[in-house]
Design an enzyme around this catalytic site. Structure first.
Site, PDB file in Angstrom:
ATOM      1  N   GLU A 168      -4.976   4.015   6.023  1.00 56.96           N
ATOM      2  CA  GLU A 168      -4.694   3.811   4.599  1.00 56.96           C
ATOM      3  C   GLU A 168      -5.337   4.957   3.818  1.00 56.96           C
ATOM      4  O   GLU A 168      -4.877   5.352   2.752  1.00 56.96           O
ATOM      5  CB  GLU A 168      -5.307   2.464   4.173  1.00 56.96           C
ATOM      6  CG  GLU A 168      -5.097   2.159   2.717  1.00 56.96           C
ATOM      7  CD  GLU A 168      -5.809   0.888   2.273  1.00 56.96           C
ATOM      8  OE1 GLU A 168      -5.686  -0.147   2.958  1.00 56.96           O
ATOM      9  OE2 GLU A 168      -6.478   0.946   1.233  1.00 56.96           O
TER      10      GLU A 168
ATOM     11  N   ARG B  57       0.844  -1.215   0.000  1.00 54.05           N
ATOM     12  CA  ARG B  57       0.000   0.000   0.000  1.00 54.05           C
ATOM     13  C   ARG B  57       0.876   1.261   0.000  1.00 54.05           C
ATOM     14  O   ARG B  57       0.578   2.235   0.690  1.00 54.05           O
ATOM     15  CB  ARG B  57      -0.930   0.037   1.216  1.00 54.05           C
ATOM     16  CG  ARG B  57      -1.915  -1.089   1.292  1.00 54.05           C
ATOM     17  CD  ARG B  57      -2.973  -0.987   0.187  1.00 54.05           C
ATOM     18  NE  ARG B  57      -3.965  -2.025   0.370  1.00 54.05           N
ATOM     19  CZ  ARG B  57      -3.859  -3.253  -0.124  1.00 54.05           C
ATOM     20  NH1 ARG B  57      -2.807  -3.595  -0.850  1.00 54.05           N
ATOM     21  NH2 ARG B  57      -4.806  -4.143   0.077  1.00 54.05           N
TER      22      ARG B  57
ATOM     23  N   SER C  98     -10.902  -0.362   3.387  1.00 47.59           N
ATOM     24  CA  SER C  98     -10.134  -0.496   4.633  1.00 47.59           C
ATOM     25  C   SER C  98      -9.676   0.879   5.094  1.00 47.59           C
ATOM     26  O   SER C  98      -8.992   1.581   4.348  1.00 47.59           O
ATOM     27  CB  SER C  98      -8.893  -1.361   4.403  1.00 47.59           C
ATOM     28  OG  SER C  98      -9.289  -2.603   3.894  1.00 47.59           O
TER      29      SER C  98
HETATM   30  C1  LIG Z   1     -15.389  -0.405  -0.984  1.00 47.20           C
HETATM   31  C2  LIG Z   1     -13.915  -0.143  -1.200  1.00 47.20           C
HETATM   32  C3  LIG Z   1     -13.039  -1.202  -1.352  1.00 47.20           C
HETATM   33  C4  LIG Z   1     -11.670  -0.969  -1.563  1.00 47.20           C
HETATM   34  N1  LIG Z   1     -10.856  -2.042  -1.733  1.00 47.20           N
HETATM   35  C5  LIG Z   1      -9.521  -1.845  -1.954  1.00 47.20           C
HETATM   36  C6  LIG Z   1      -8.649  -2.967  -2.167  1.00 47.20           C
HETATM   37  O1  LIG Z   1      -9.071  -4.119  -2.156  1.00 47.20           O
HETATM   38  N2  LIG Z   1      -7.340  -2.712  -2.378  1.00 47.20           N
HETATM   39  C7  LIG Z   1      -6.849  -1.445  -2.427  1.00 47.20           C
HETATM   40  O2  LIG Z   1      -5.622  -1.297  -2.626  1.00 47.20           O
HETATM   41  N3  LIG Z   1      -7.634  -0.368  -2.251  1.00 47.20           N
HETATM   42  C8  LIG Z   1      -8.968  -0.545  -2.010  1.00 47.20           C
HETATM   43  N4  LIG Z   1      -9.788   0.531  -1.809  1.00 47.20           N
HETATM   44  C9  LIG Z   1      -9.202   1.893  -1.811  1.00 47.20           C
HETATM   45  C10 LIG Z   1      -9.303   2.624  -3.179  1.00 47.20           C
HETATM   46  O3  LIG Z   1     -10.176   1.956  -4.027  1.00 47.20           O
HETATM   47  C11 LIG Z   1      -7.941   2.732  -3.856  1.00 47.20           C
HETATM   48  O4  LIG Z   1      -7.027   3.375  -3.013  1.00 47.20           O
HETATM   49  C12 LIG Z   1      -8.018   3.523  -5.174  1.00 47.20           C
HETATM   50  O5  LIG Z   1      -6.817   3.373  -5.888  1.00 47.20           O
HETATM   51  C13 LIG Z   1      -8.330   4.988  -4.964  1.00 47.20           C
HETATM   52  O6  LIG Z   1      -8.603   5.540  -6.220  1.00 47.20           O
HETATM   53  P1  LIG Z   1      -9.335   6.931  -6.413  1.00 47.20           P
HETATM   54  O7  LIG Z   1      -9.292   7.254  -7.865  1.00 47.20           O
HETATM   55  O8  LIG Z   1     -10.677   6.878  -5.793  1.00 47.20           O
HETATM   56  O9  LIG Z   1      -8.369   7.912  -5.633  1.00 47.20           O
HETATM   57  P2  LIG Z   1      -8.719   9.091  -4.600  1.00 47.20           P
HETATM   58  O10 LIG Z   1      -9.369   8.505  -3.392  1.00 47.20           O
HETATM   59  O11 LIG Z   1      -9.419  10.197  -5.287  1.00 47.20           O
HETATM   60  O12 LIG Z   1      -7.251   9.570  -4.225  1.00 47.20           O
HETATM   61  C14 LIG Z   1      -6.389   8.733  -3.466  1.00 47.20           C
HETATM   62  C15 LIG Z   1      -4.988   9.333  -3.476  1.00 47.20           C
HETATM   63  O13 LIG Z   1      -4.462   9.279  -4.799  1.00 47.20           O
HETATM   64  C16 LIG Z   1      -4.122  10.590  -5.264  1.00 47.20           C
HETATM   65  N5  LIG Z   1      -4.437  10.637  -6.699  1.00 47.20           N
HETATM   66  C17 LIG Z   1      -5.614  10.322  -7.281  1.00 47.20           C
HETATM   67  N6  LIG Z   1      -5.509  10.420  -8.622  1.00 47.20           N
HETATM   68  C18 LIG Z   1      -4.237  10.827  -8.886  1.00 47.20           C
HETATM   69  C19 LIG Z   1      -3.520  11.121 -10.082  1.00 47.20           C
HETATM   70  N7  LIG Z   1      -4.062  11.019 -11.296  1.00 47.20           N
HETATM   71  N8  LIG Z   1      -2.224  11.525  -9.966  1.00 47.20           N
HETATM   72  C20 LIG Z   1      -1.633  11.646  -8.741  1.00 47.20           C
HETATM   73  N9  LIG Z   1      -2.278  11.383  -7.583  1.00 47.20           N
HETATM   74  C21 LIG Z   1      -3.558  10.975  -7.655  1.00 47.20           C
HETATM   75  C22 LIG Z   1      -4.957  11.542  -4.427  1.00 47.20           C
HETATM   76  O14 LIG Z   1      -4.340  12.818  -4.348  1.00 47.20           O
HETATM   77  C23 LIG Z   1      -4.964  10.804  -3.084  1.00 47.20           C
HETATM   78  O15 LIG Z   1      -3.767  11.069  -2.428  1.00 47.20           O
HETATM   79  C24 LIG Z   1     -11.168   0.355  -1.613  1.00 47.20           C
HETATM   80  C25 LIG Z   1     -12.080   1.432  -1.471  1.00 47.20           C
HETATM   81  C26 LIG Z   1     -13.433   1.188  -1.273  1.00 47.20           C
HETATM   82  C27 LIG Z   1     -14.377   2.349  -1.171  1.00 47.20           C
END
Ligand SMILES: Cc1cc2nc3c(=O)[nH]c(=O)nc-3n(C[C@H](O)[C@H](O)[C@H](O)COP(=O)(O)OP(=O)(O)OC[C@H]3O[C@@H](n4cnc5c(N)ncnc54)[C@H](O)[C@@H]3O)c2cc1C
Length: 345
Positions: free
Chosen positions: A333, A165, A237
């Site tokens: 996380e 992570r 998580s």
């Molecule tokens: C129900 C649920 C289940 C999940 N299961 C998992 C799992 O199994 N495994 C796992 O690893 N994660 C899991 N996650 C967490 C999440 O899905 C991941 O962390 C995902 O990659 C976040 O993507 P996002 O586009 O929503 O990012 P955001 O939440 O919008 O941003 C997260 C971070 O990334 C940065 N960011 C976003 N886009 C960019 C970009 N283009 N360039 C630079 N920085 C950027 C943001 O500034 C922030 O720091 C889960 C979340 C939920 C709600």
């Protein structure tokens, strides 16, 4: 490029909490990000990069400009020799849509990562992982624009320094680059990874297992275990599984023989944070509309009208209780974004 001052960021975060920011700017291509940065020369600490909002806890009014890379391209390149297919994907593509698209094209490699919310651009930030596979296992390279200069830089897997992570974008390069495109390696022929317990059980009777079957099994397991953010606000998580030394593990194991833990690397153990929280009696714990999910203790939830601060209060209660009982510090996380960051992320 689209500029707006959204009245509410509620639709932009899966916790579904009310929050606002100064401005939200969405970009459809890399060049418009570059020209905006070069023209505006914004201060780095005035910006926040938003993806799909599925790993964020937003606290009230956030006095920042939110930038979103909404680039929507998927390009497959079958390699002449061998089994490899390279796919280059825009940062704004929904991760699960990419997984389904690649499976529909007959390519394998992403099936274990089915149904992870969020966009492709965020996937390298915390090296998303599930069911025994991490992004790094499929990662080739990414392109990103440096916020300070507007220049494009290409990062190899080694440059990204992926960990559990974790990546360089959470440490030395935190908030410094906007990722615009990611290239991954897929396979023409399925090479299933079903070592992870529940997946192995579910597919035990199958013989020639396809990538689509693995994906369907992962989706079924996830749907049975995790609350759907569309129904119940959450960010997956909330805490990372803490890694402790062998000595700490032994002390805890002596006190709690049923402790859930896995050996990692040399003389370290990863503890199941969900188990610690449940053992601390906090599964289903609730303060108003903010709480700990009643089936999955690692997930904090918004039952309706909780604010970011309400959820943060519950998170602190969980962290403090686990520290008091087990001497283990839970780290979030989820990124906690407000006027100030209260937890380290
Ligand atoms: C129900 C649920 C289940 C999940 N299961 C998992 C799992 O199994 N495994 C796992 O690893 N994660 C899991 N996650 C967490 C999440 O899905 C991941 O962390 C995902 O990659 C976040 O993507 P996002 O586009 O929503 O990012 P955001 O939440 O919008 O941003 C997260 C971070 O990334 C940065 N960011 C976003 N886009 C960019 C970009 N283009 N360039 C630079 N920085 C950027 C943001 O500034 C922030 O720091 C889960 C979340 C939920 C709600």
């Amino acid at each position: 490029m689209a500029n707006s001052v959204p009245a509410s960021l509620r639709p932009f975060n899966t916790f579904g909490v009310e929050a606002t920011c100064n401005e939200l700017i969405s970009f459809n291509d890399e060049e418009s990000i570059q020209s905006w940065l070069k023209a505006e020369k914004p201060a780095l600490d005035s910006l926040f990069i938003l993806g799909g909002g599925s790993n964020l806890l937003l606290l009230g009014h956030i006095p920042l400009t939110f930038l979103q890379a909404s680039i929507q391209v998927i390009n497959y390149m079958e390699q002449q020799a061998g089994d490899d297919v390279l796919v280059t994907v825009g940062a704004g593509v929904n991760w699960h849509q990419l997984v389904l698209d690649s499976l529909n094209k007959g390519y394998s490699g992403l099936e274990n990562l089915s149904l992870i919310p969020g966009n492709v651009g965020a996937a390298p930030i915390q090296n998303i992982g599930a069911y025994g596979v991490e992004l790094k296992d499929r990662f080739v390279s990414l392109r990103a624009v440096e916020l300070a200069s507007g220049d494009v830089r290409e990062f190899s897997a080694q440059d990204c320094q992926f960990g559990y992570r974790d990546s360089i974008f959470k440490r030395a390069l935190k908030g410094r680059y906007v990722i615009t495109q990611v290239t991954l390696r897929l396979n023409k022929h399925s090479q299933p990874h079903i070592e992870y317990g529940p997946l192995k059980q579910m597919l035990a009777d199958e013989t020639a297992i396809t990538a689509k079957q693995v994906s369907d099994a992962v989706i079924a397991i996830r749907q049975s275990k995790l609350p759907d953010p569309a129904q119940l606000g959450n960010a997956g998580s909330f805490f990372k599984n803490p890694v402790v030394t062998e000595e700490q593990f032994q002390t805890l194991h002596d006190a709690f023989p049923e402790l859930v833990a896995y050996p990692v690397g040399d003389k370290h153990y990863k503890l199941a944070a969900g188990w610690l929280i449940e053992k601390a009696g906090l599964k289903g714990y609730r303060e108003g509309d903010a709480g700990v999910h009643d089936r999955q203790a690692l997930v904090l939830v918004n039952y309706g009208q909780a604010s970011g601060d309400d959820i943060l209060r519950v998170a602190k209660r969980v962290r403090d209780k686990v520290l008091e009982l087990f001497g283990v510090n839970l780290e979030p996380e989820v990124w906690i974004i407000g006027k100030q960051q209260i937890f380290p992320s």
